[in-house]
Motif scaffolding. Structure first.
Motif, PDB file in Angstrom:
ATOM      1  N   TRP A 315     -39.320  13.614  61.153  1.00  0.00           N
ATOM      2  CA  TRP A 315     -40.085  13.470  59.910  1.00  0.00           C
ATOM      3  C   TRP A 315     -41.557  13.768  60.148  1.00  0.00           C
ATOM      4  CZ3 TRP A 315     -41.442   8.164  57.236  1.00  0.00           C
ATOM      5  CH2 TRP A 315     -42.118   8.430  56.037  1.00  0.00           C
ATOM      6  N   ASN A 316     -42.095  14.694  59.385  1.00  0.00           N
ATOM      7  CA  ASN A 316     -43.527  14.980  59.448  1.00  0.00           C
ATOM      8  C   ASN A 316     -44.113  15.127  58.043  1.00  0.00           C
ATOM      9  OD1 ASN A 316     -45.809  17.137  59.350  1.00  0.00           O
ATOM     10  ND2 ASN A 316     -45.915  16.267  61.391  1.00  0.00           N
ATOM     11  N   ALA A 335     -39.025   5.890  54.736  1.00  0.00           N
ATOM     12  CA  ALA A 335     -39.256   5.061  55.923  1.00  0.00           C
ATOM     13  C   ALA A 335     -38.195   3.964  56.008  1.00  0.00           C
ATOM     14  CB  ALA A 335     -40.651   4.453  55.872  1.00  0.00           C
ATOM     15  N   SER A 346     -34.421   8.475  64.991  1.00  0.00           N
ATOM     16  CA  SER A 346     -35.512   8.879  64.096  1.00  0.00           C
ATOM     17  C   SER A 346     -36.772   9.201  64.893  1.00  0.00           C
ATOM     18  CB  SER A 346     -35.811   7.761  63.098  1.00  0.00           C
ATOM     19  OG  SER A 346     -35.912   6.524  63.789  1.00  0.00           O
ATOM     20  N   ILE A 348     -40.657  10.310  64.485  1.00  0.00           N
ATOM     21  CA  ILE A 348     -41.764  10.438  63.537  1.00  0.00           C
ATOM     22  C   ILE A 348     -42.839  11.307  64.195  1.00  0.00           C
ATOM     23  CG2 ILE A 348     -43.374   9.174  62.043  1.00  0.00           C
ATOM     24  CD1 ILE A 348     -40.342   8.422  61.707  1.00  0.00           C
ATOM     25  N   SER A 353     -47.439  10.477  58.763  1.00  0.00           N
ATOM     26  CA  SER A 353     -46.125   9.818  58.664  1.00  0.00           C
ATOM     27  C   SER A 353     -46.106   8.593  59.561  1.00  0.00           C
ATOM     28  CB  SER A 353     -44.978  10.746  59.056  1.00  0.00           C
ATOM     29  OG  SER A 353     -45.376  12.067  59.051  1.00  0.00           O
ATOM     30  N   ALA A 354     -46.744   8.705  60.738  1.00  0.00           N
ATOM     31  CA  ALA A 354     -46.833   7.555  61.639  1.00  0.00           C
ATOM     32  C   ALA A 354     -47.661   6.452  60.985  1.00  0.00           C
ATOM     33  CB  ALA A 354     -47.447   7.971  62.966  1.00  0.00           C
ATOM     34  N   VAL A 357     -45.521   4.688  58.347  1.00  0.00           N
ATOM     35  CA  VAL A 357     -44.527   3.794  58.931  1.00  0.00           C
ATOM     36  C   VAL A 357     -45.199   2.488  59.398  1.00  0.00           C
ATOM     37  CG1 VAL A 357     -43.040   3.579  60.953  1.00  0.00           C
ATOM     38  CG2 VAL A 357     -42.899   5.623  59.539  1.00  0.00           C
ATOM     39  N   MET A 366     -38.255   2.456  64.245  1.00  0.00           N
ATOM     40  CA  MET A 366     -38.081   3.906  64.446  1.00  0.00           C
ATOM     41  C   MET A 366     -37.725   4.143  65.918  1.00  0.00           C
ATOM     42  SD  MET A 366     -38.657   5.026  61.467  1.00  0.00           S
ATOM     43  CE  MET A 366     -38.850   3.784  60.187  1.00  0.00           C
ATOM     44  N   ILE A 369     -42.016   7.237  67.781  1.00  0.00           N
ATOM     45  CA  ILE A 369     -43.163   7.659  66.964  1.00  0.00           C
ATOM     46  C   ILE A 369     -44.102   8.418  67.872  1.00  0.00           C
ATOM     47  CG2 ILE A 369     -45.085   6.915  65.516  1.00  0.00           C
ATOM     48  CD1 ILE A 369     -43.533   4.435  64.815  1.00  0.00           C
TER      49      ILE A 369
END
Ligand code: ATP
Ligand code: 3PG
Length: 394
Positions: A315-316, A335, A346, A348, A353-354, A357, A366, A369
């Motif tokens: 995920w970005n 999230a 997952s 990240i 995105s980090a 979260v 997650m 990350i």
């Protein structure tokens, strides 16, 4: 990874120049997010335990080759001392005789933090004299700054040509997780790409289209795709010159058998403001003069379903303007569904995105990350990172 790591070299009694990424957010002289400091601790304690003299170097912000008082690393040294439970000395320079004298006085296991390396114009120019001056301080170079590995600077790349150069544990872990995801992914493999601009994500989308089973698009960049599909998007973010590219991505996805997901509904606002009037509409009903600032609940449900049925998700980029509560729902839903998907690994991809979260207190749910924003993006684009290339091969 085919690069040597700290585990491959003798460290006892050695002076180790360890490049970390302590580029952390600060407010009023205090560190406001210490994630990157914590992430460097395994390498620092490993070096200490092995009896090395640990000389840490980092950049902070973009001082452009000049001393900027607010960008001194002194508050970071303070926080690091607390986290390590050991006094960390702080130098006011990053090389030279005073620094050498401080290193002379170090015992095995001691830690010294150098001043912001970007106070010197040679750092970002990858000046070889500056790289040599850094190298003179130490016997071994360790690069643990994954977040800065996409920069070919004196302390991230140049120095590696002068003394033995190996990766730190964080660097190794980041490359391992992201590398495995891209070269040998568990399937179904899903990429979720959001954020503000198509322009910034072209390379990532191109590279991931070759690898994923599902590509999910959200955030401001989604509306160029929505427009490319023929819908009206009102005042939503649009990059007119990227419409054809967006179309070509959708065609390519079809050709490759990649399932392509974009918003089916959106939370729209009358203006770009936290308090704006807002409502949820279907994607073919975005009113002229309104702008889409988040994916809608139906979209969030579809995306969550895809996540739940994936073995690996990268995920970005946020799904909407997550900084404002009214438009945070889509990012939160993604999230949360990643947090709940127990069989899904997952990843990240750093940056916003980090931050999202973290904001939703889901960071520990997650799998990984990344500490890199730009670095993880470039890695996902399939680019090589100069800070890694320069390290010694195994
Ligand atoms: N629909 C939208 N309209 C306008 N802005 C949006 C929309 N969706 C998300 N954004 C904004 O996009 C910004 C994040 O995008 P940006 O491309 O800067 O970072 P990113 O994708 O997380 O990349 P990086 O990982 O490099 O930080 C956020 O500040 C968010 O508010
Ligand atoms: O925050 C980051 O992404 C890294 O520390 C790199 O910083 P930079 O973009 O200023 O080089």
């Amino acid at each position: 990874m085919n690069k040597k790591s700290v585990k491959d070299v003798e460290l006892k009694g050695k002076r180790v120049f360890c490049r970390v990424d302590f580029n952390v957010p600060m407010e009023d002289g205090k560190v406001t997010d210490e994630t990157r400091i914590r992430a460097a601790i395994p390498t620092i304690t490993y070096l200490m335990d092995q009896g090395a003299k640990v000389i840490l170097a980092s950049h902070l912000g973009r001082p452009k080759g000049k001393v900027v008082e607010e960008l001194r690393l002194t508050p970071v040294a303070g926080r690091l001392s607390e986290l390590l439970g050991k006094d960390v000395k702080k130098a006011d320079e990053a090389y030279g005789d005073t620094v050498k004298a401080m290193i002379e006085e170090m015992e095995q296991g001691d830690v010294l933090l150098l001043e912001n390396v970007r106070f010197y114009p040679g750092e970002e120019k990858n000046d070889s004299d500056l790289a040599k001056s850094f190298a003179e301080l130490a016997d071994i170079y360790v690069n643990d700054a994954f977040g800065a590995a996409h920069r070919a600077h004196a302390s991230t790349e140049g120095i590696a040509h002068h003394i033995p150069a190996v990766s730190g544990l964080l660097m190794e872990k980041e490359l391992d997780v992201l590398g495995k995801a891209l070269s040998n992914p568990e399937r179904p493999f899903t990429a979720i790409i959001g954020g503000a601009k198509v322009k910034d994500k072209i390379g990532v989308i191109e590279n991931l289209l070759e690898k994923v089973d599902n590509l999910i698009i959200g955030g401001g960049l989604a509306y160029t795709f929505v427009k490319a599909k023929g819908y009206e998007i009102g005042n939503s973010l649009l990059e007119e010159d990227k419409i054809e590219l967006a179309k070509s991505f959708m065609v390519k996805a079809e050709e490759k058998g990649v399932k392509f997901y974009m918003p089916v509904d959106a939370v729209v606002a009358e203006e770009f403001s936290q308090q704006a009037n807002s409502k949820t509409v279907s994607i073919d009903e975005i009113p002229a003069e309104w702008m889409a600032l988040d994916i809608g609940p139906k979209t969030a449900e579809i995306y969550s379903d895809v996540i739940q049925n994936s073995k690996l998700v990268i995920w970005n980029g946020p799904m909407g303007v997550f900084e404002w509560q009214k438009f945070a729902g889509g990012t939160r839903a993604v999230a949360e569904s990643l947090a709940e998907a127990n069989d899904t690994y997952s990843v990240i991809g750093g940056g916003d995105s980090a931050a999202a979260v973290e904001k939703f207190h889901l960071a520990d749910r997650m799998s990984h990350i990344s500490t890199g924003g730009g670095a993880s993006l470039e890695f996902m684009e399939g680019k090589t990172l100069p800070g890694v290339v320069a390290l010694n091969d195994k």
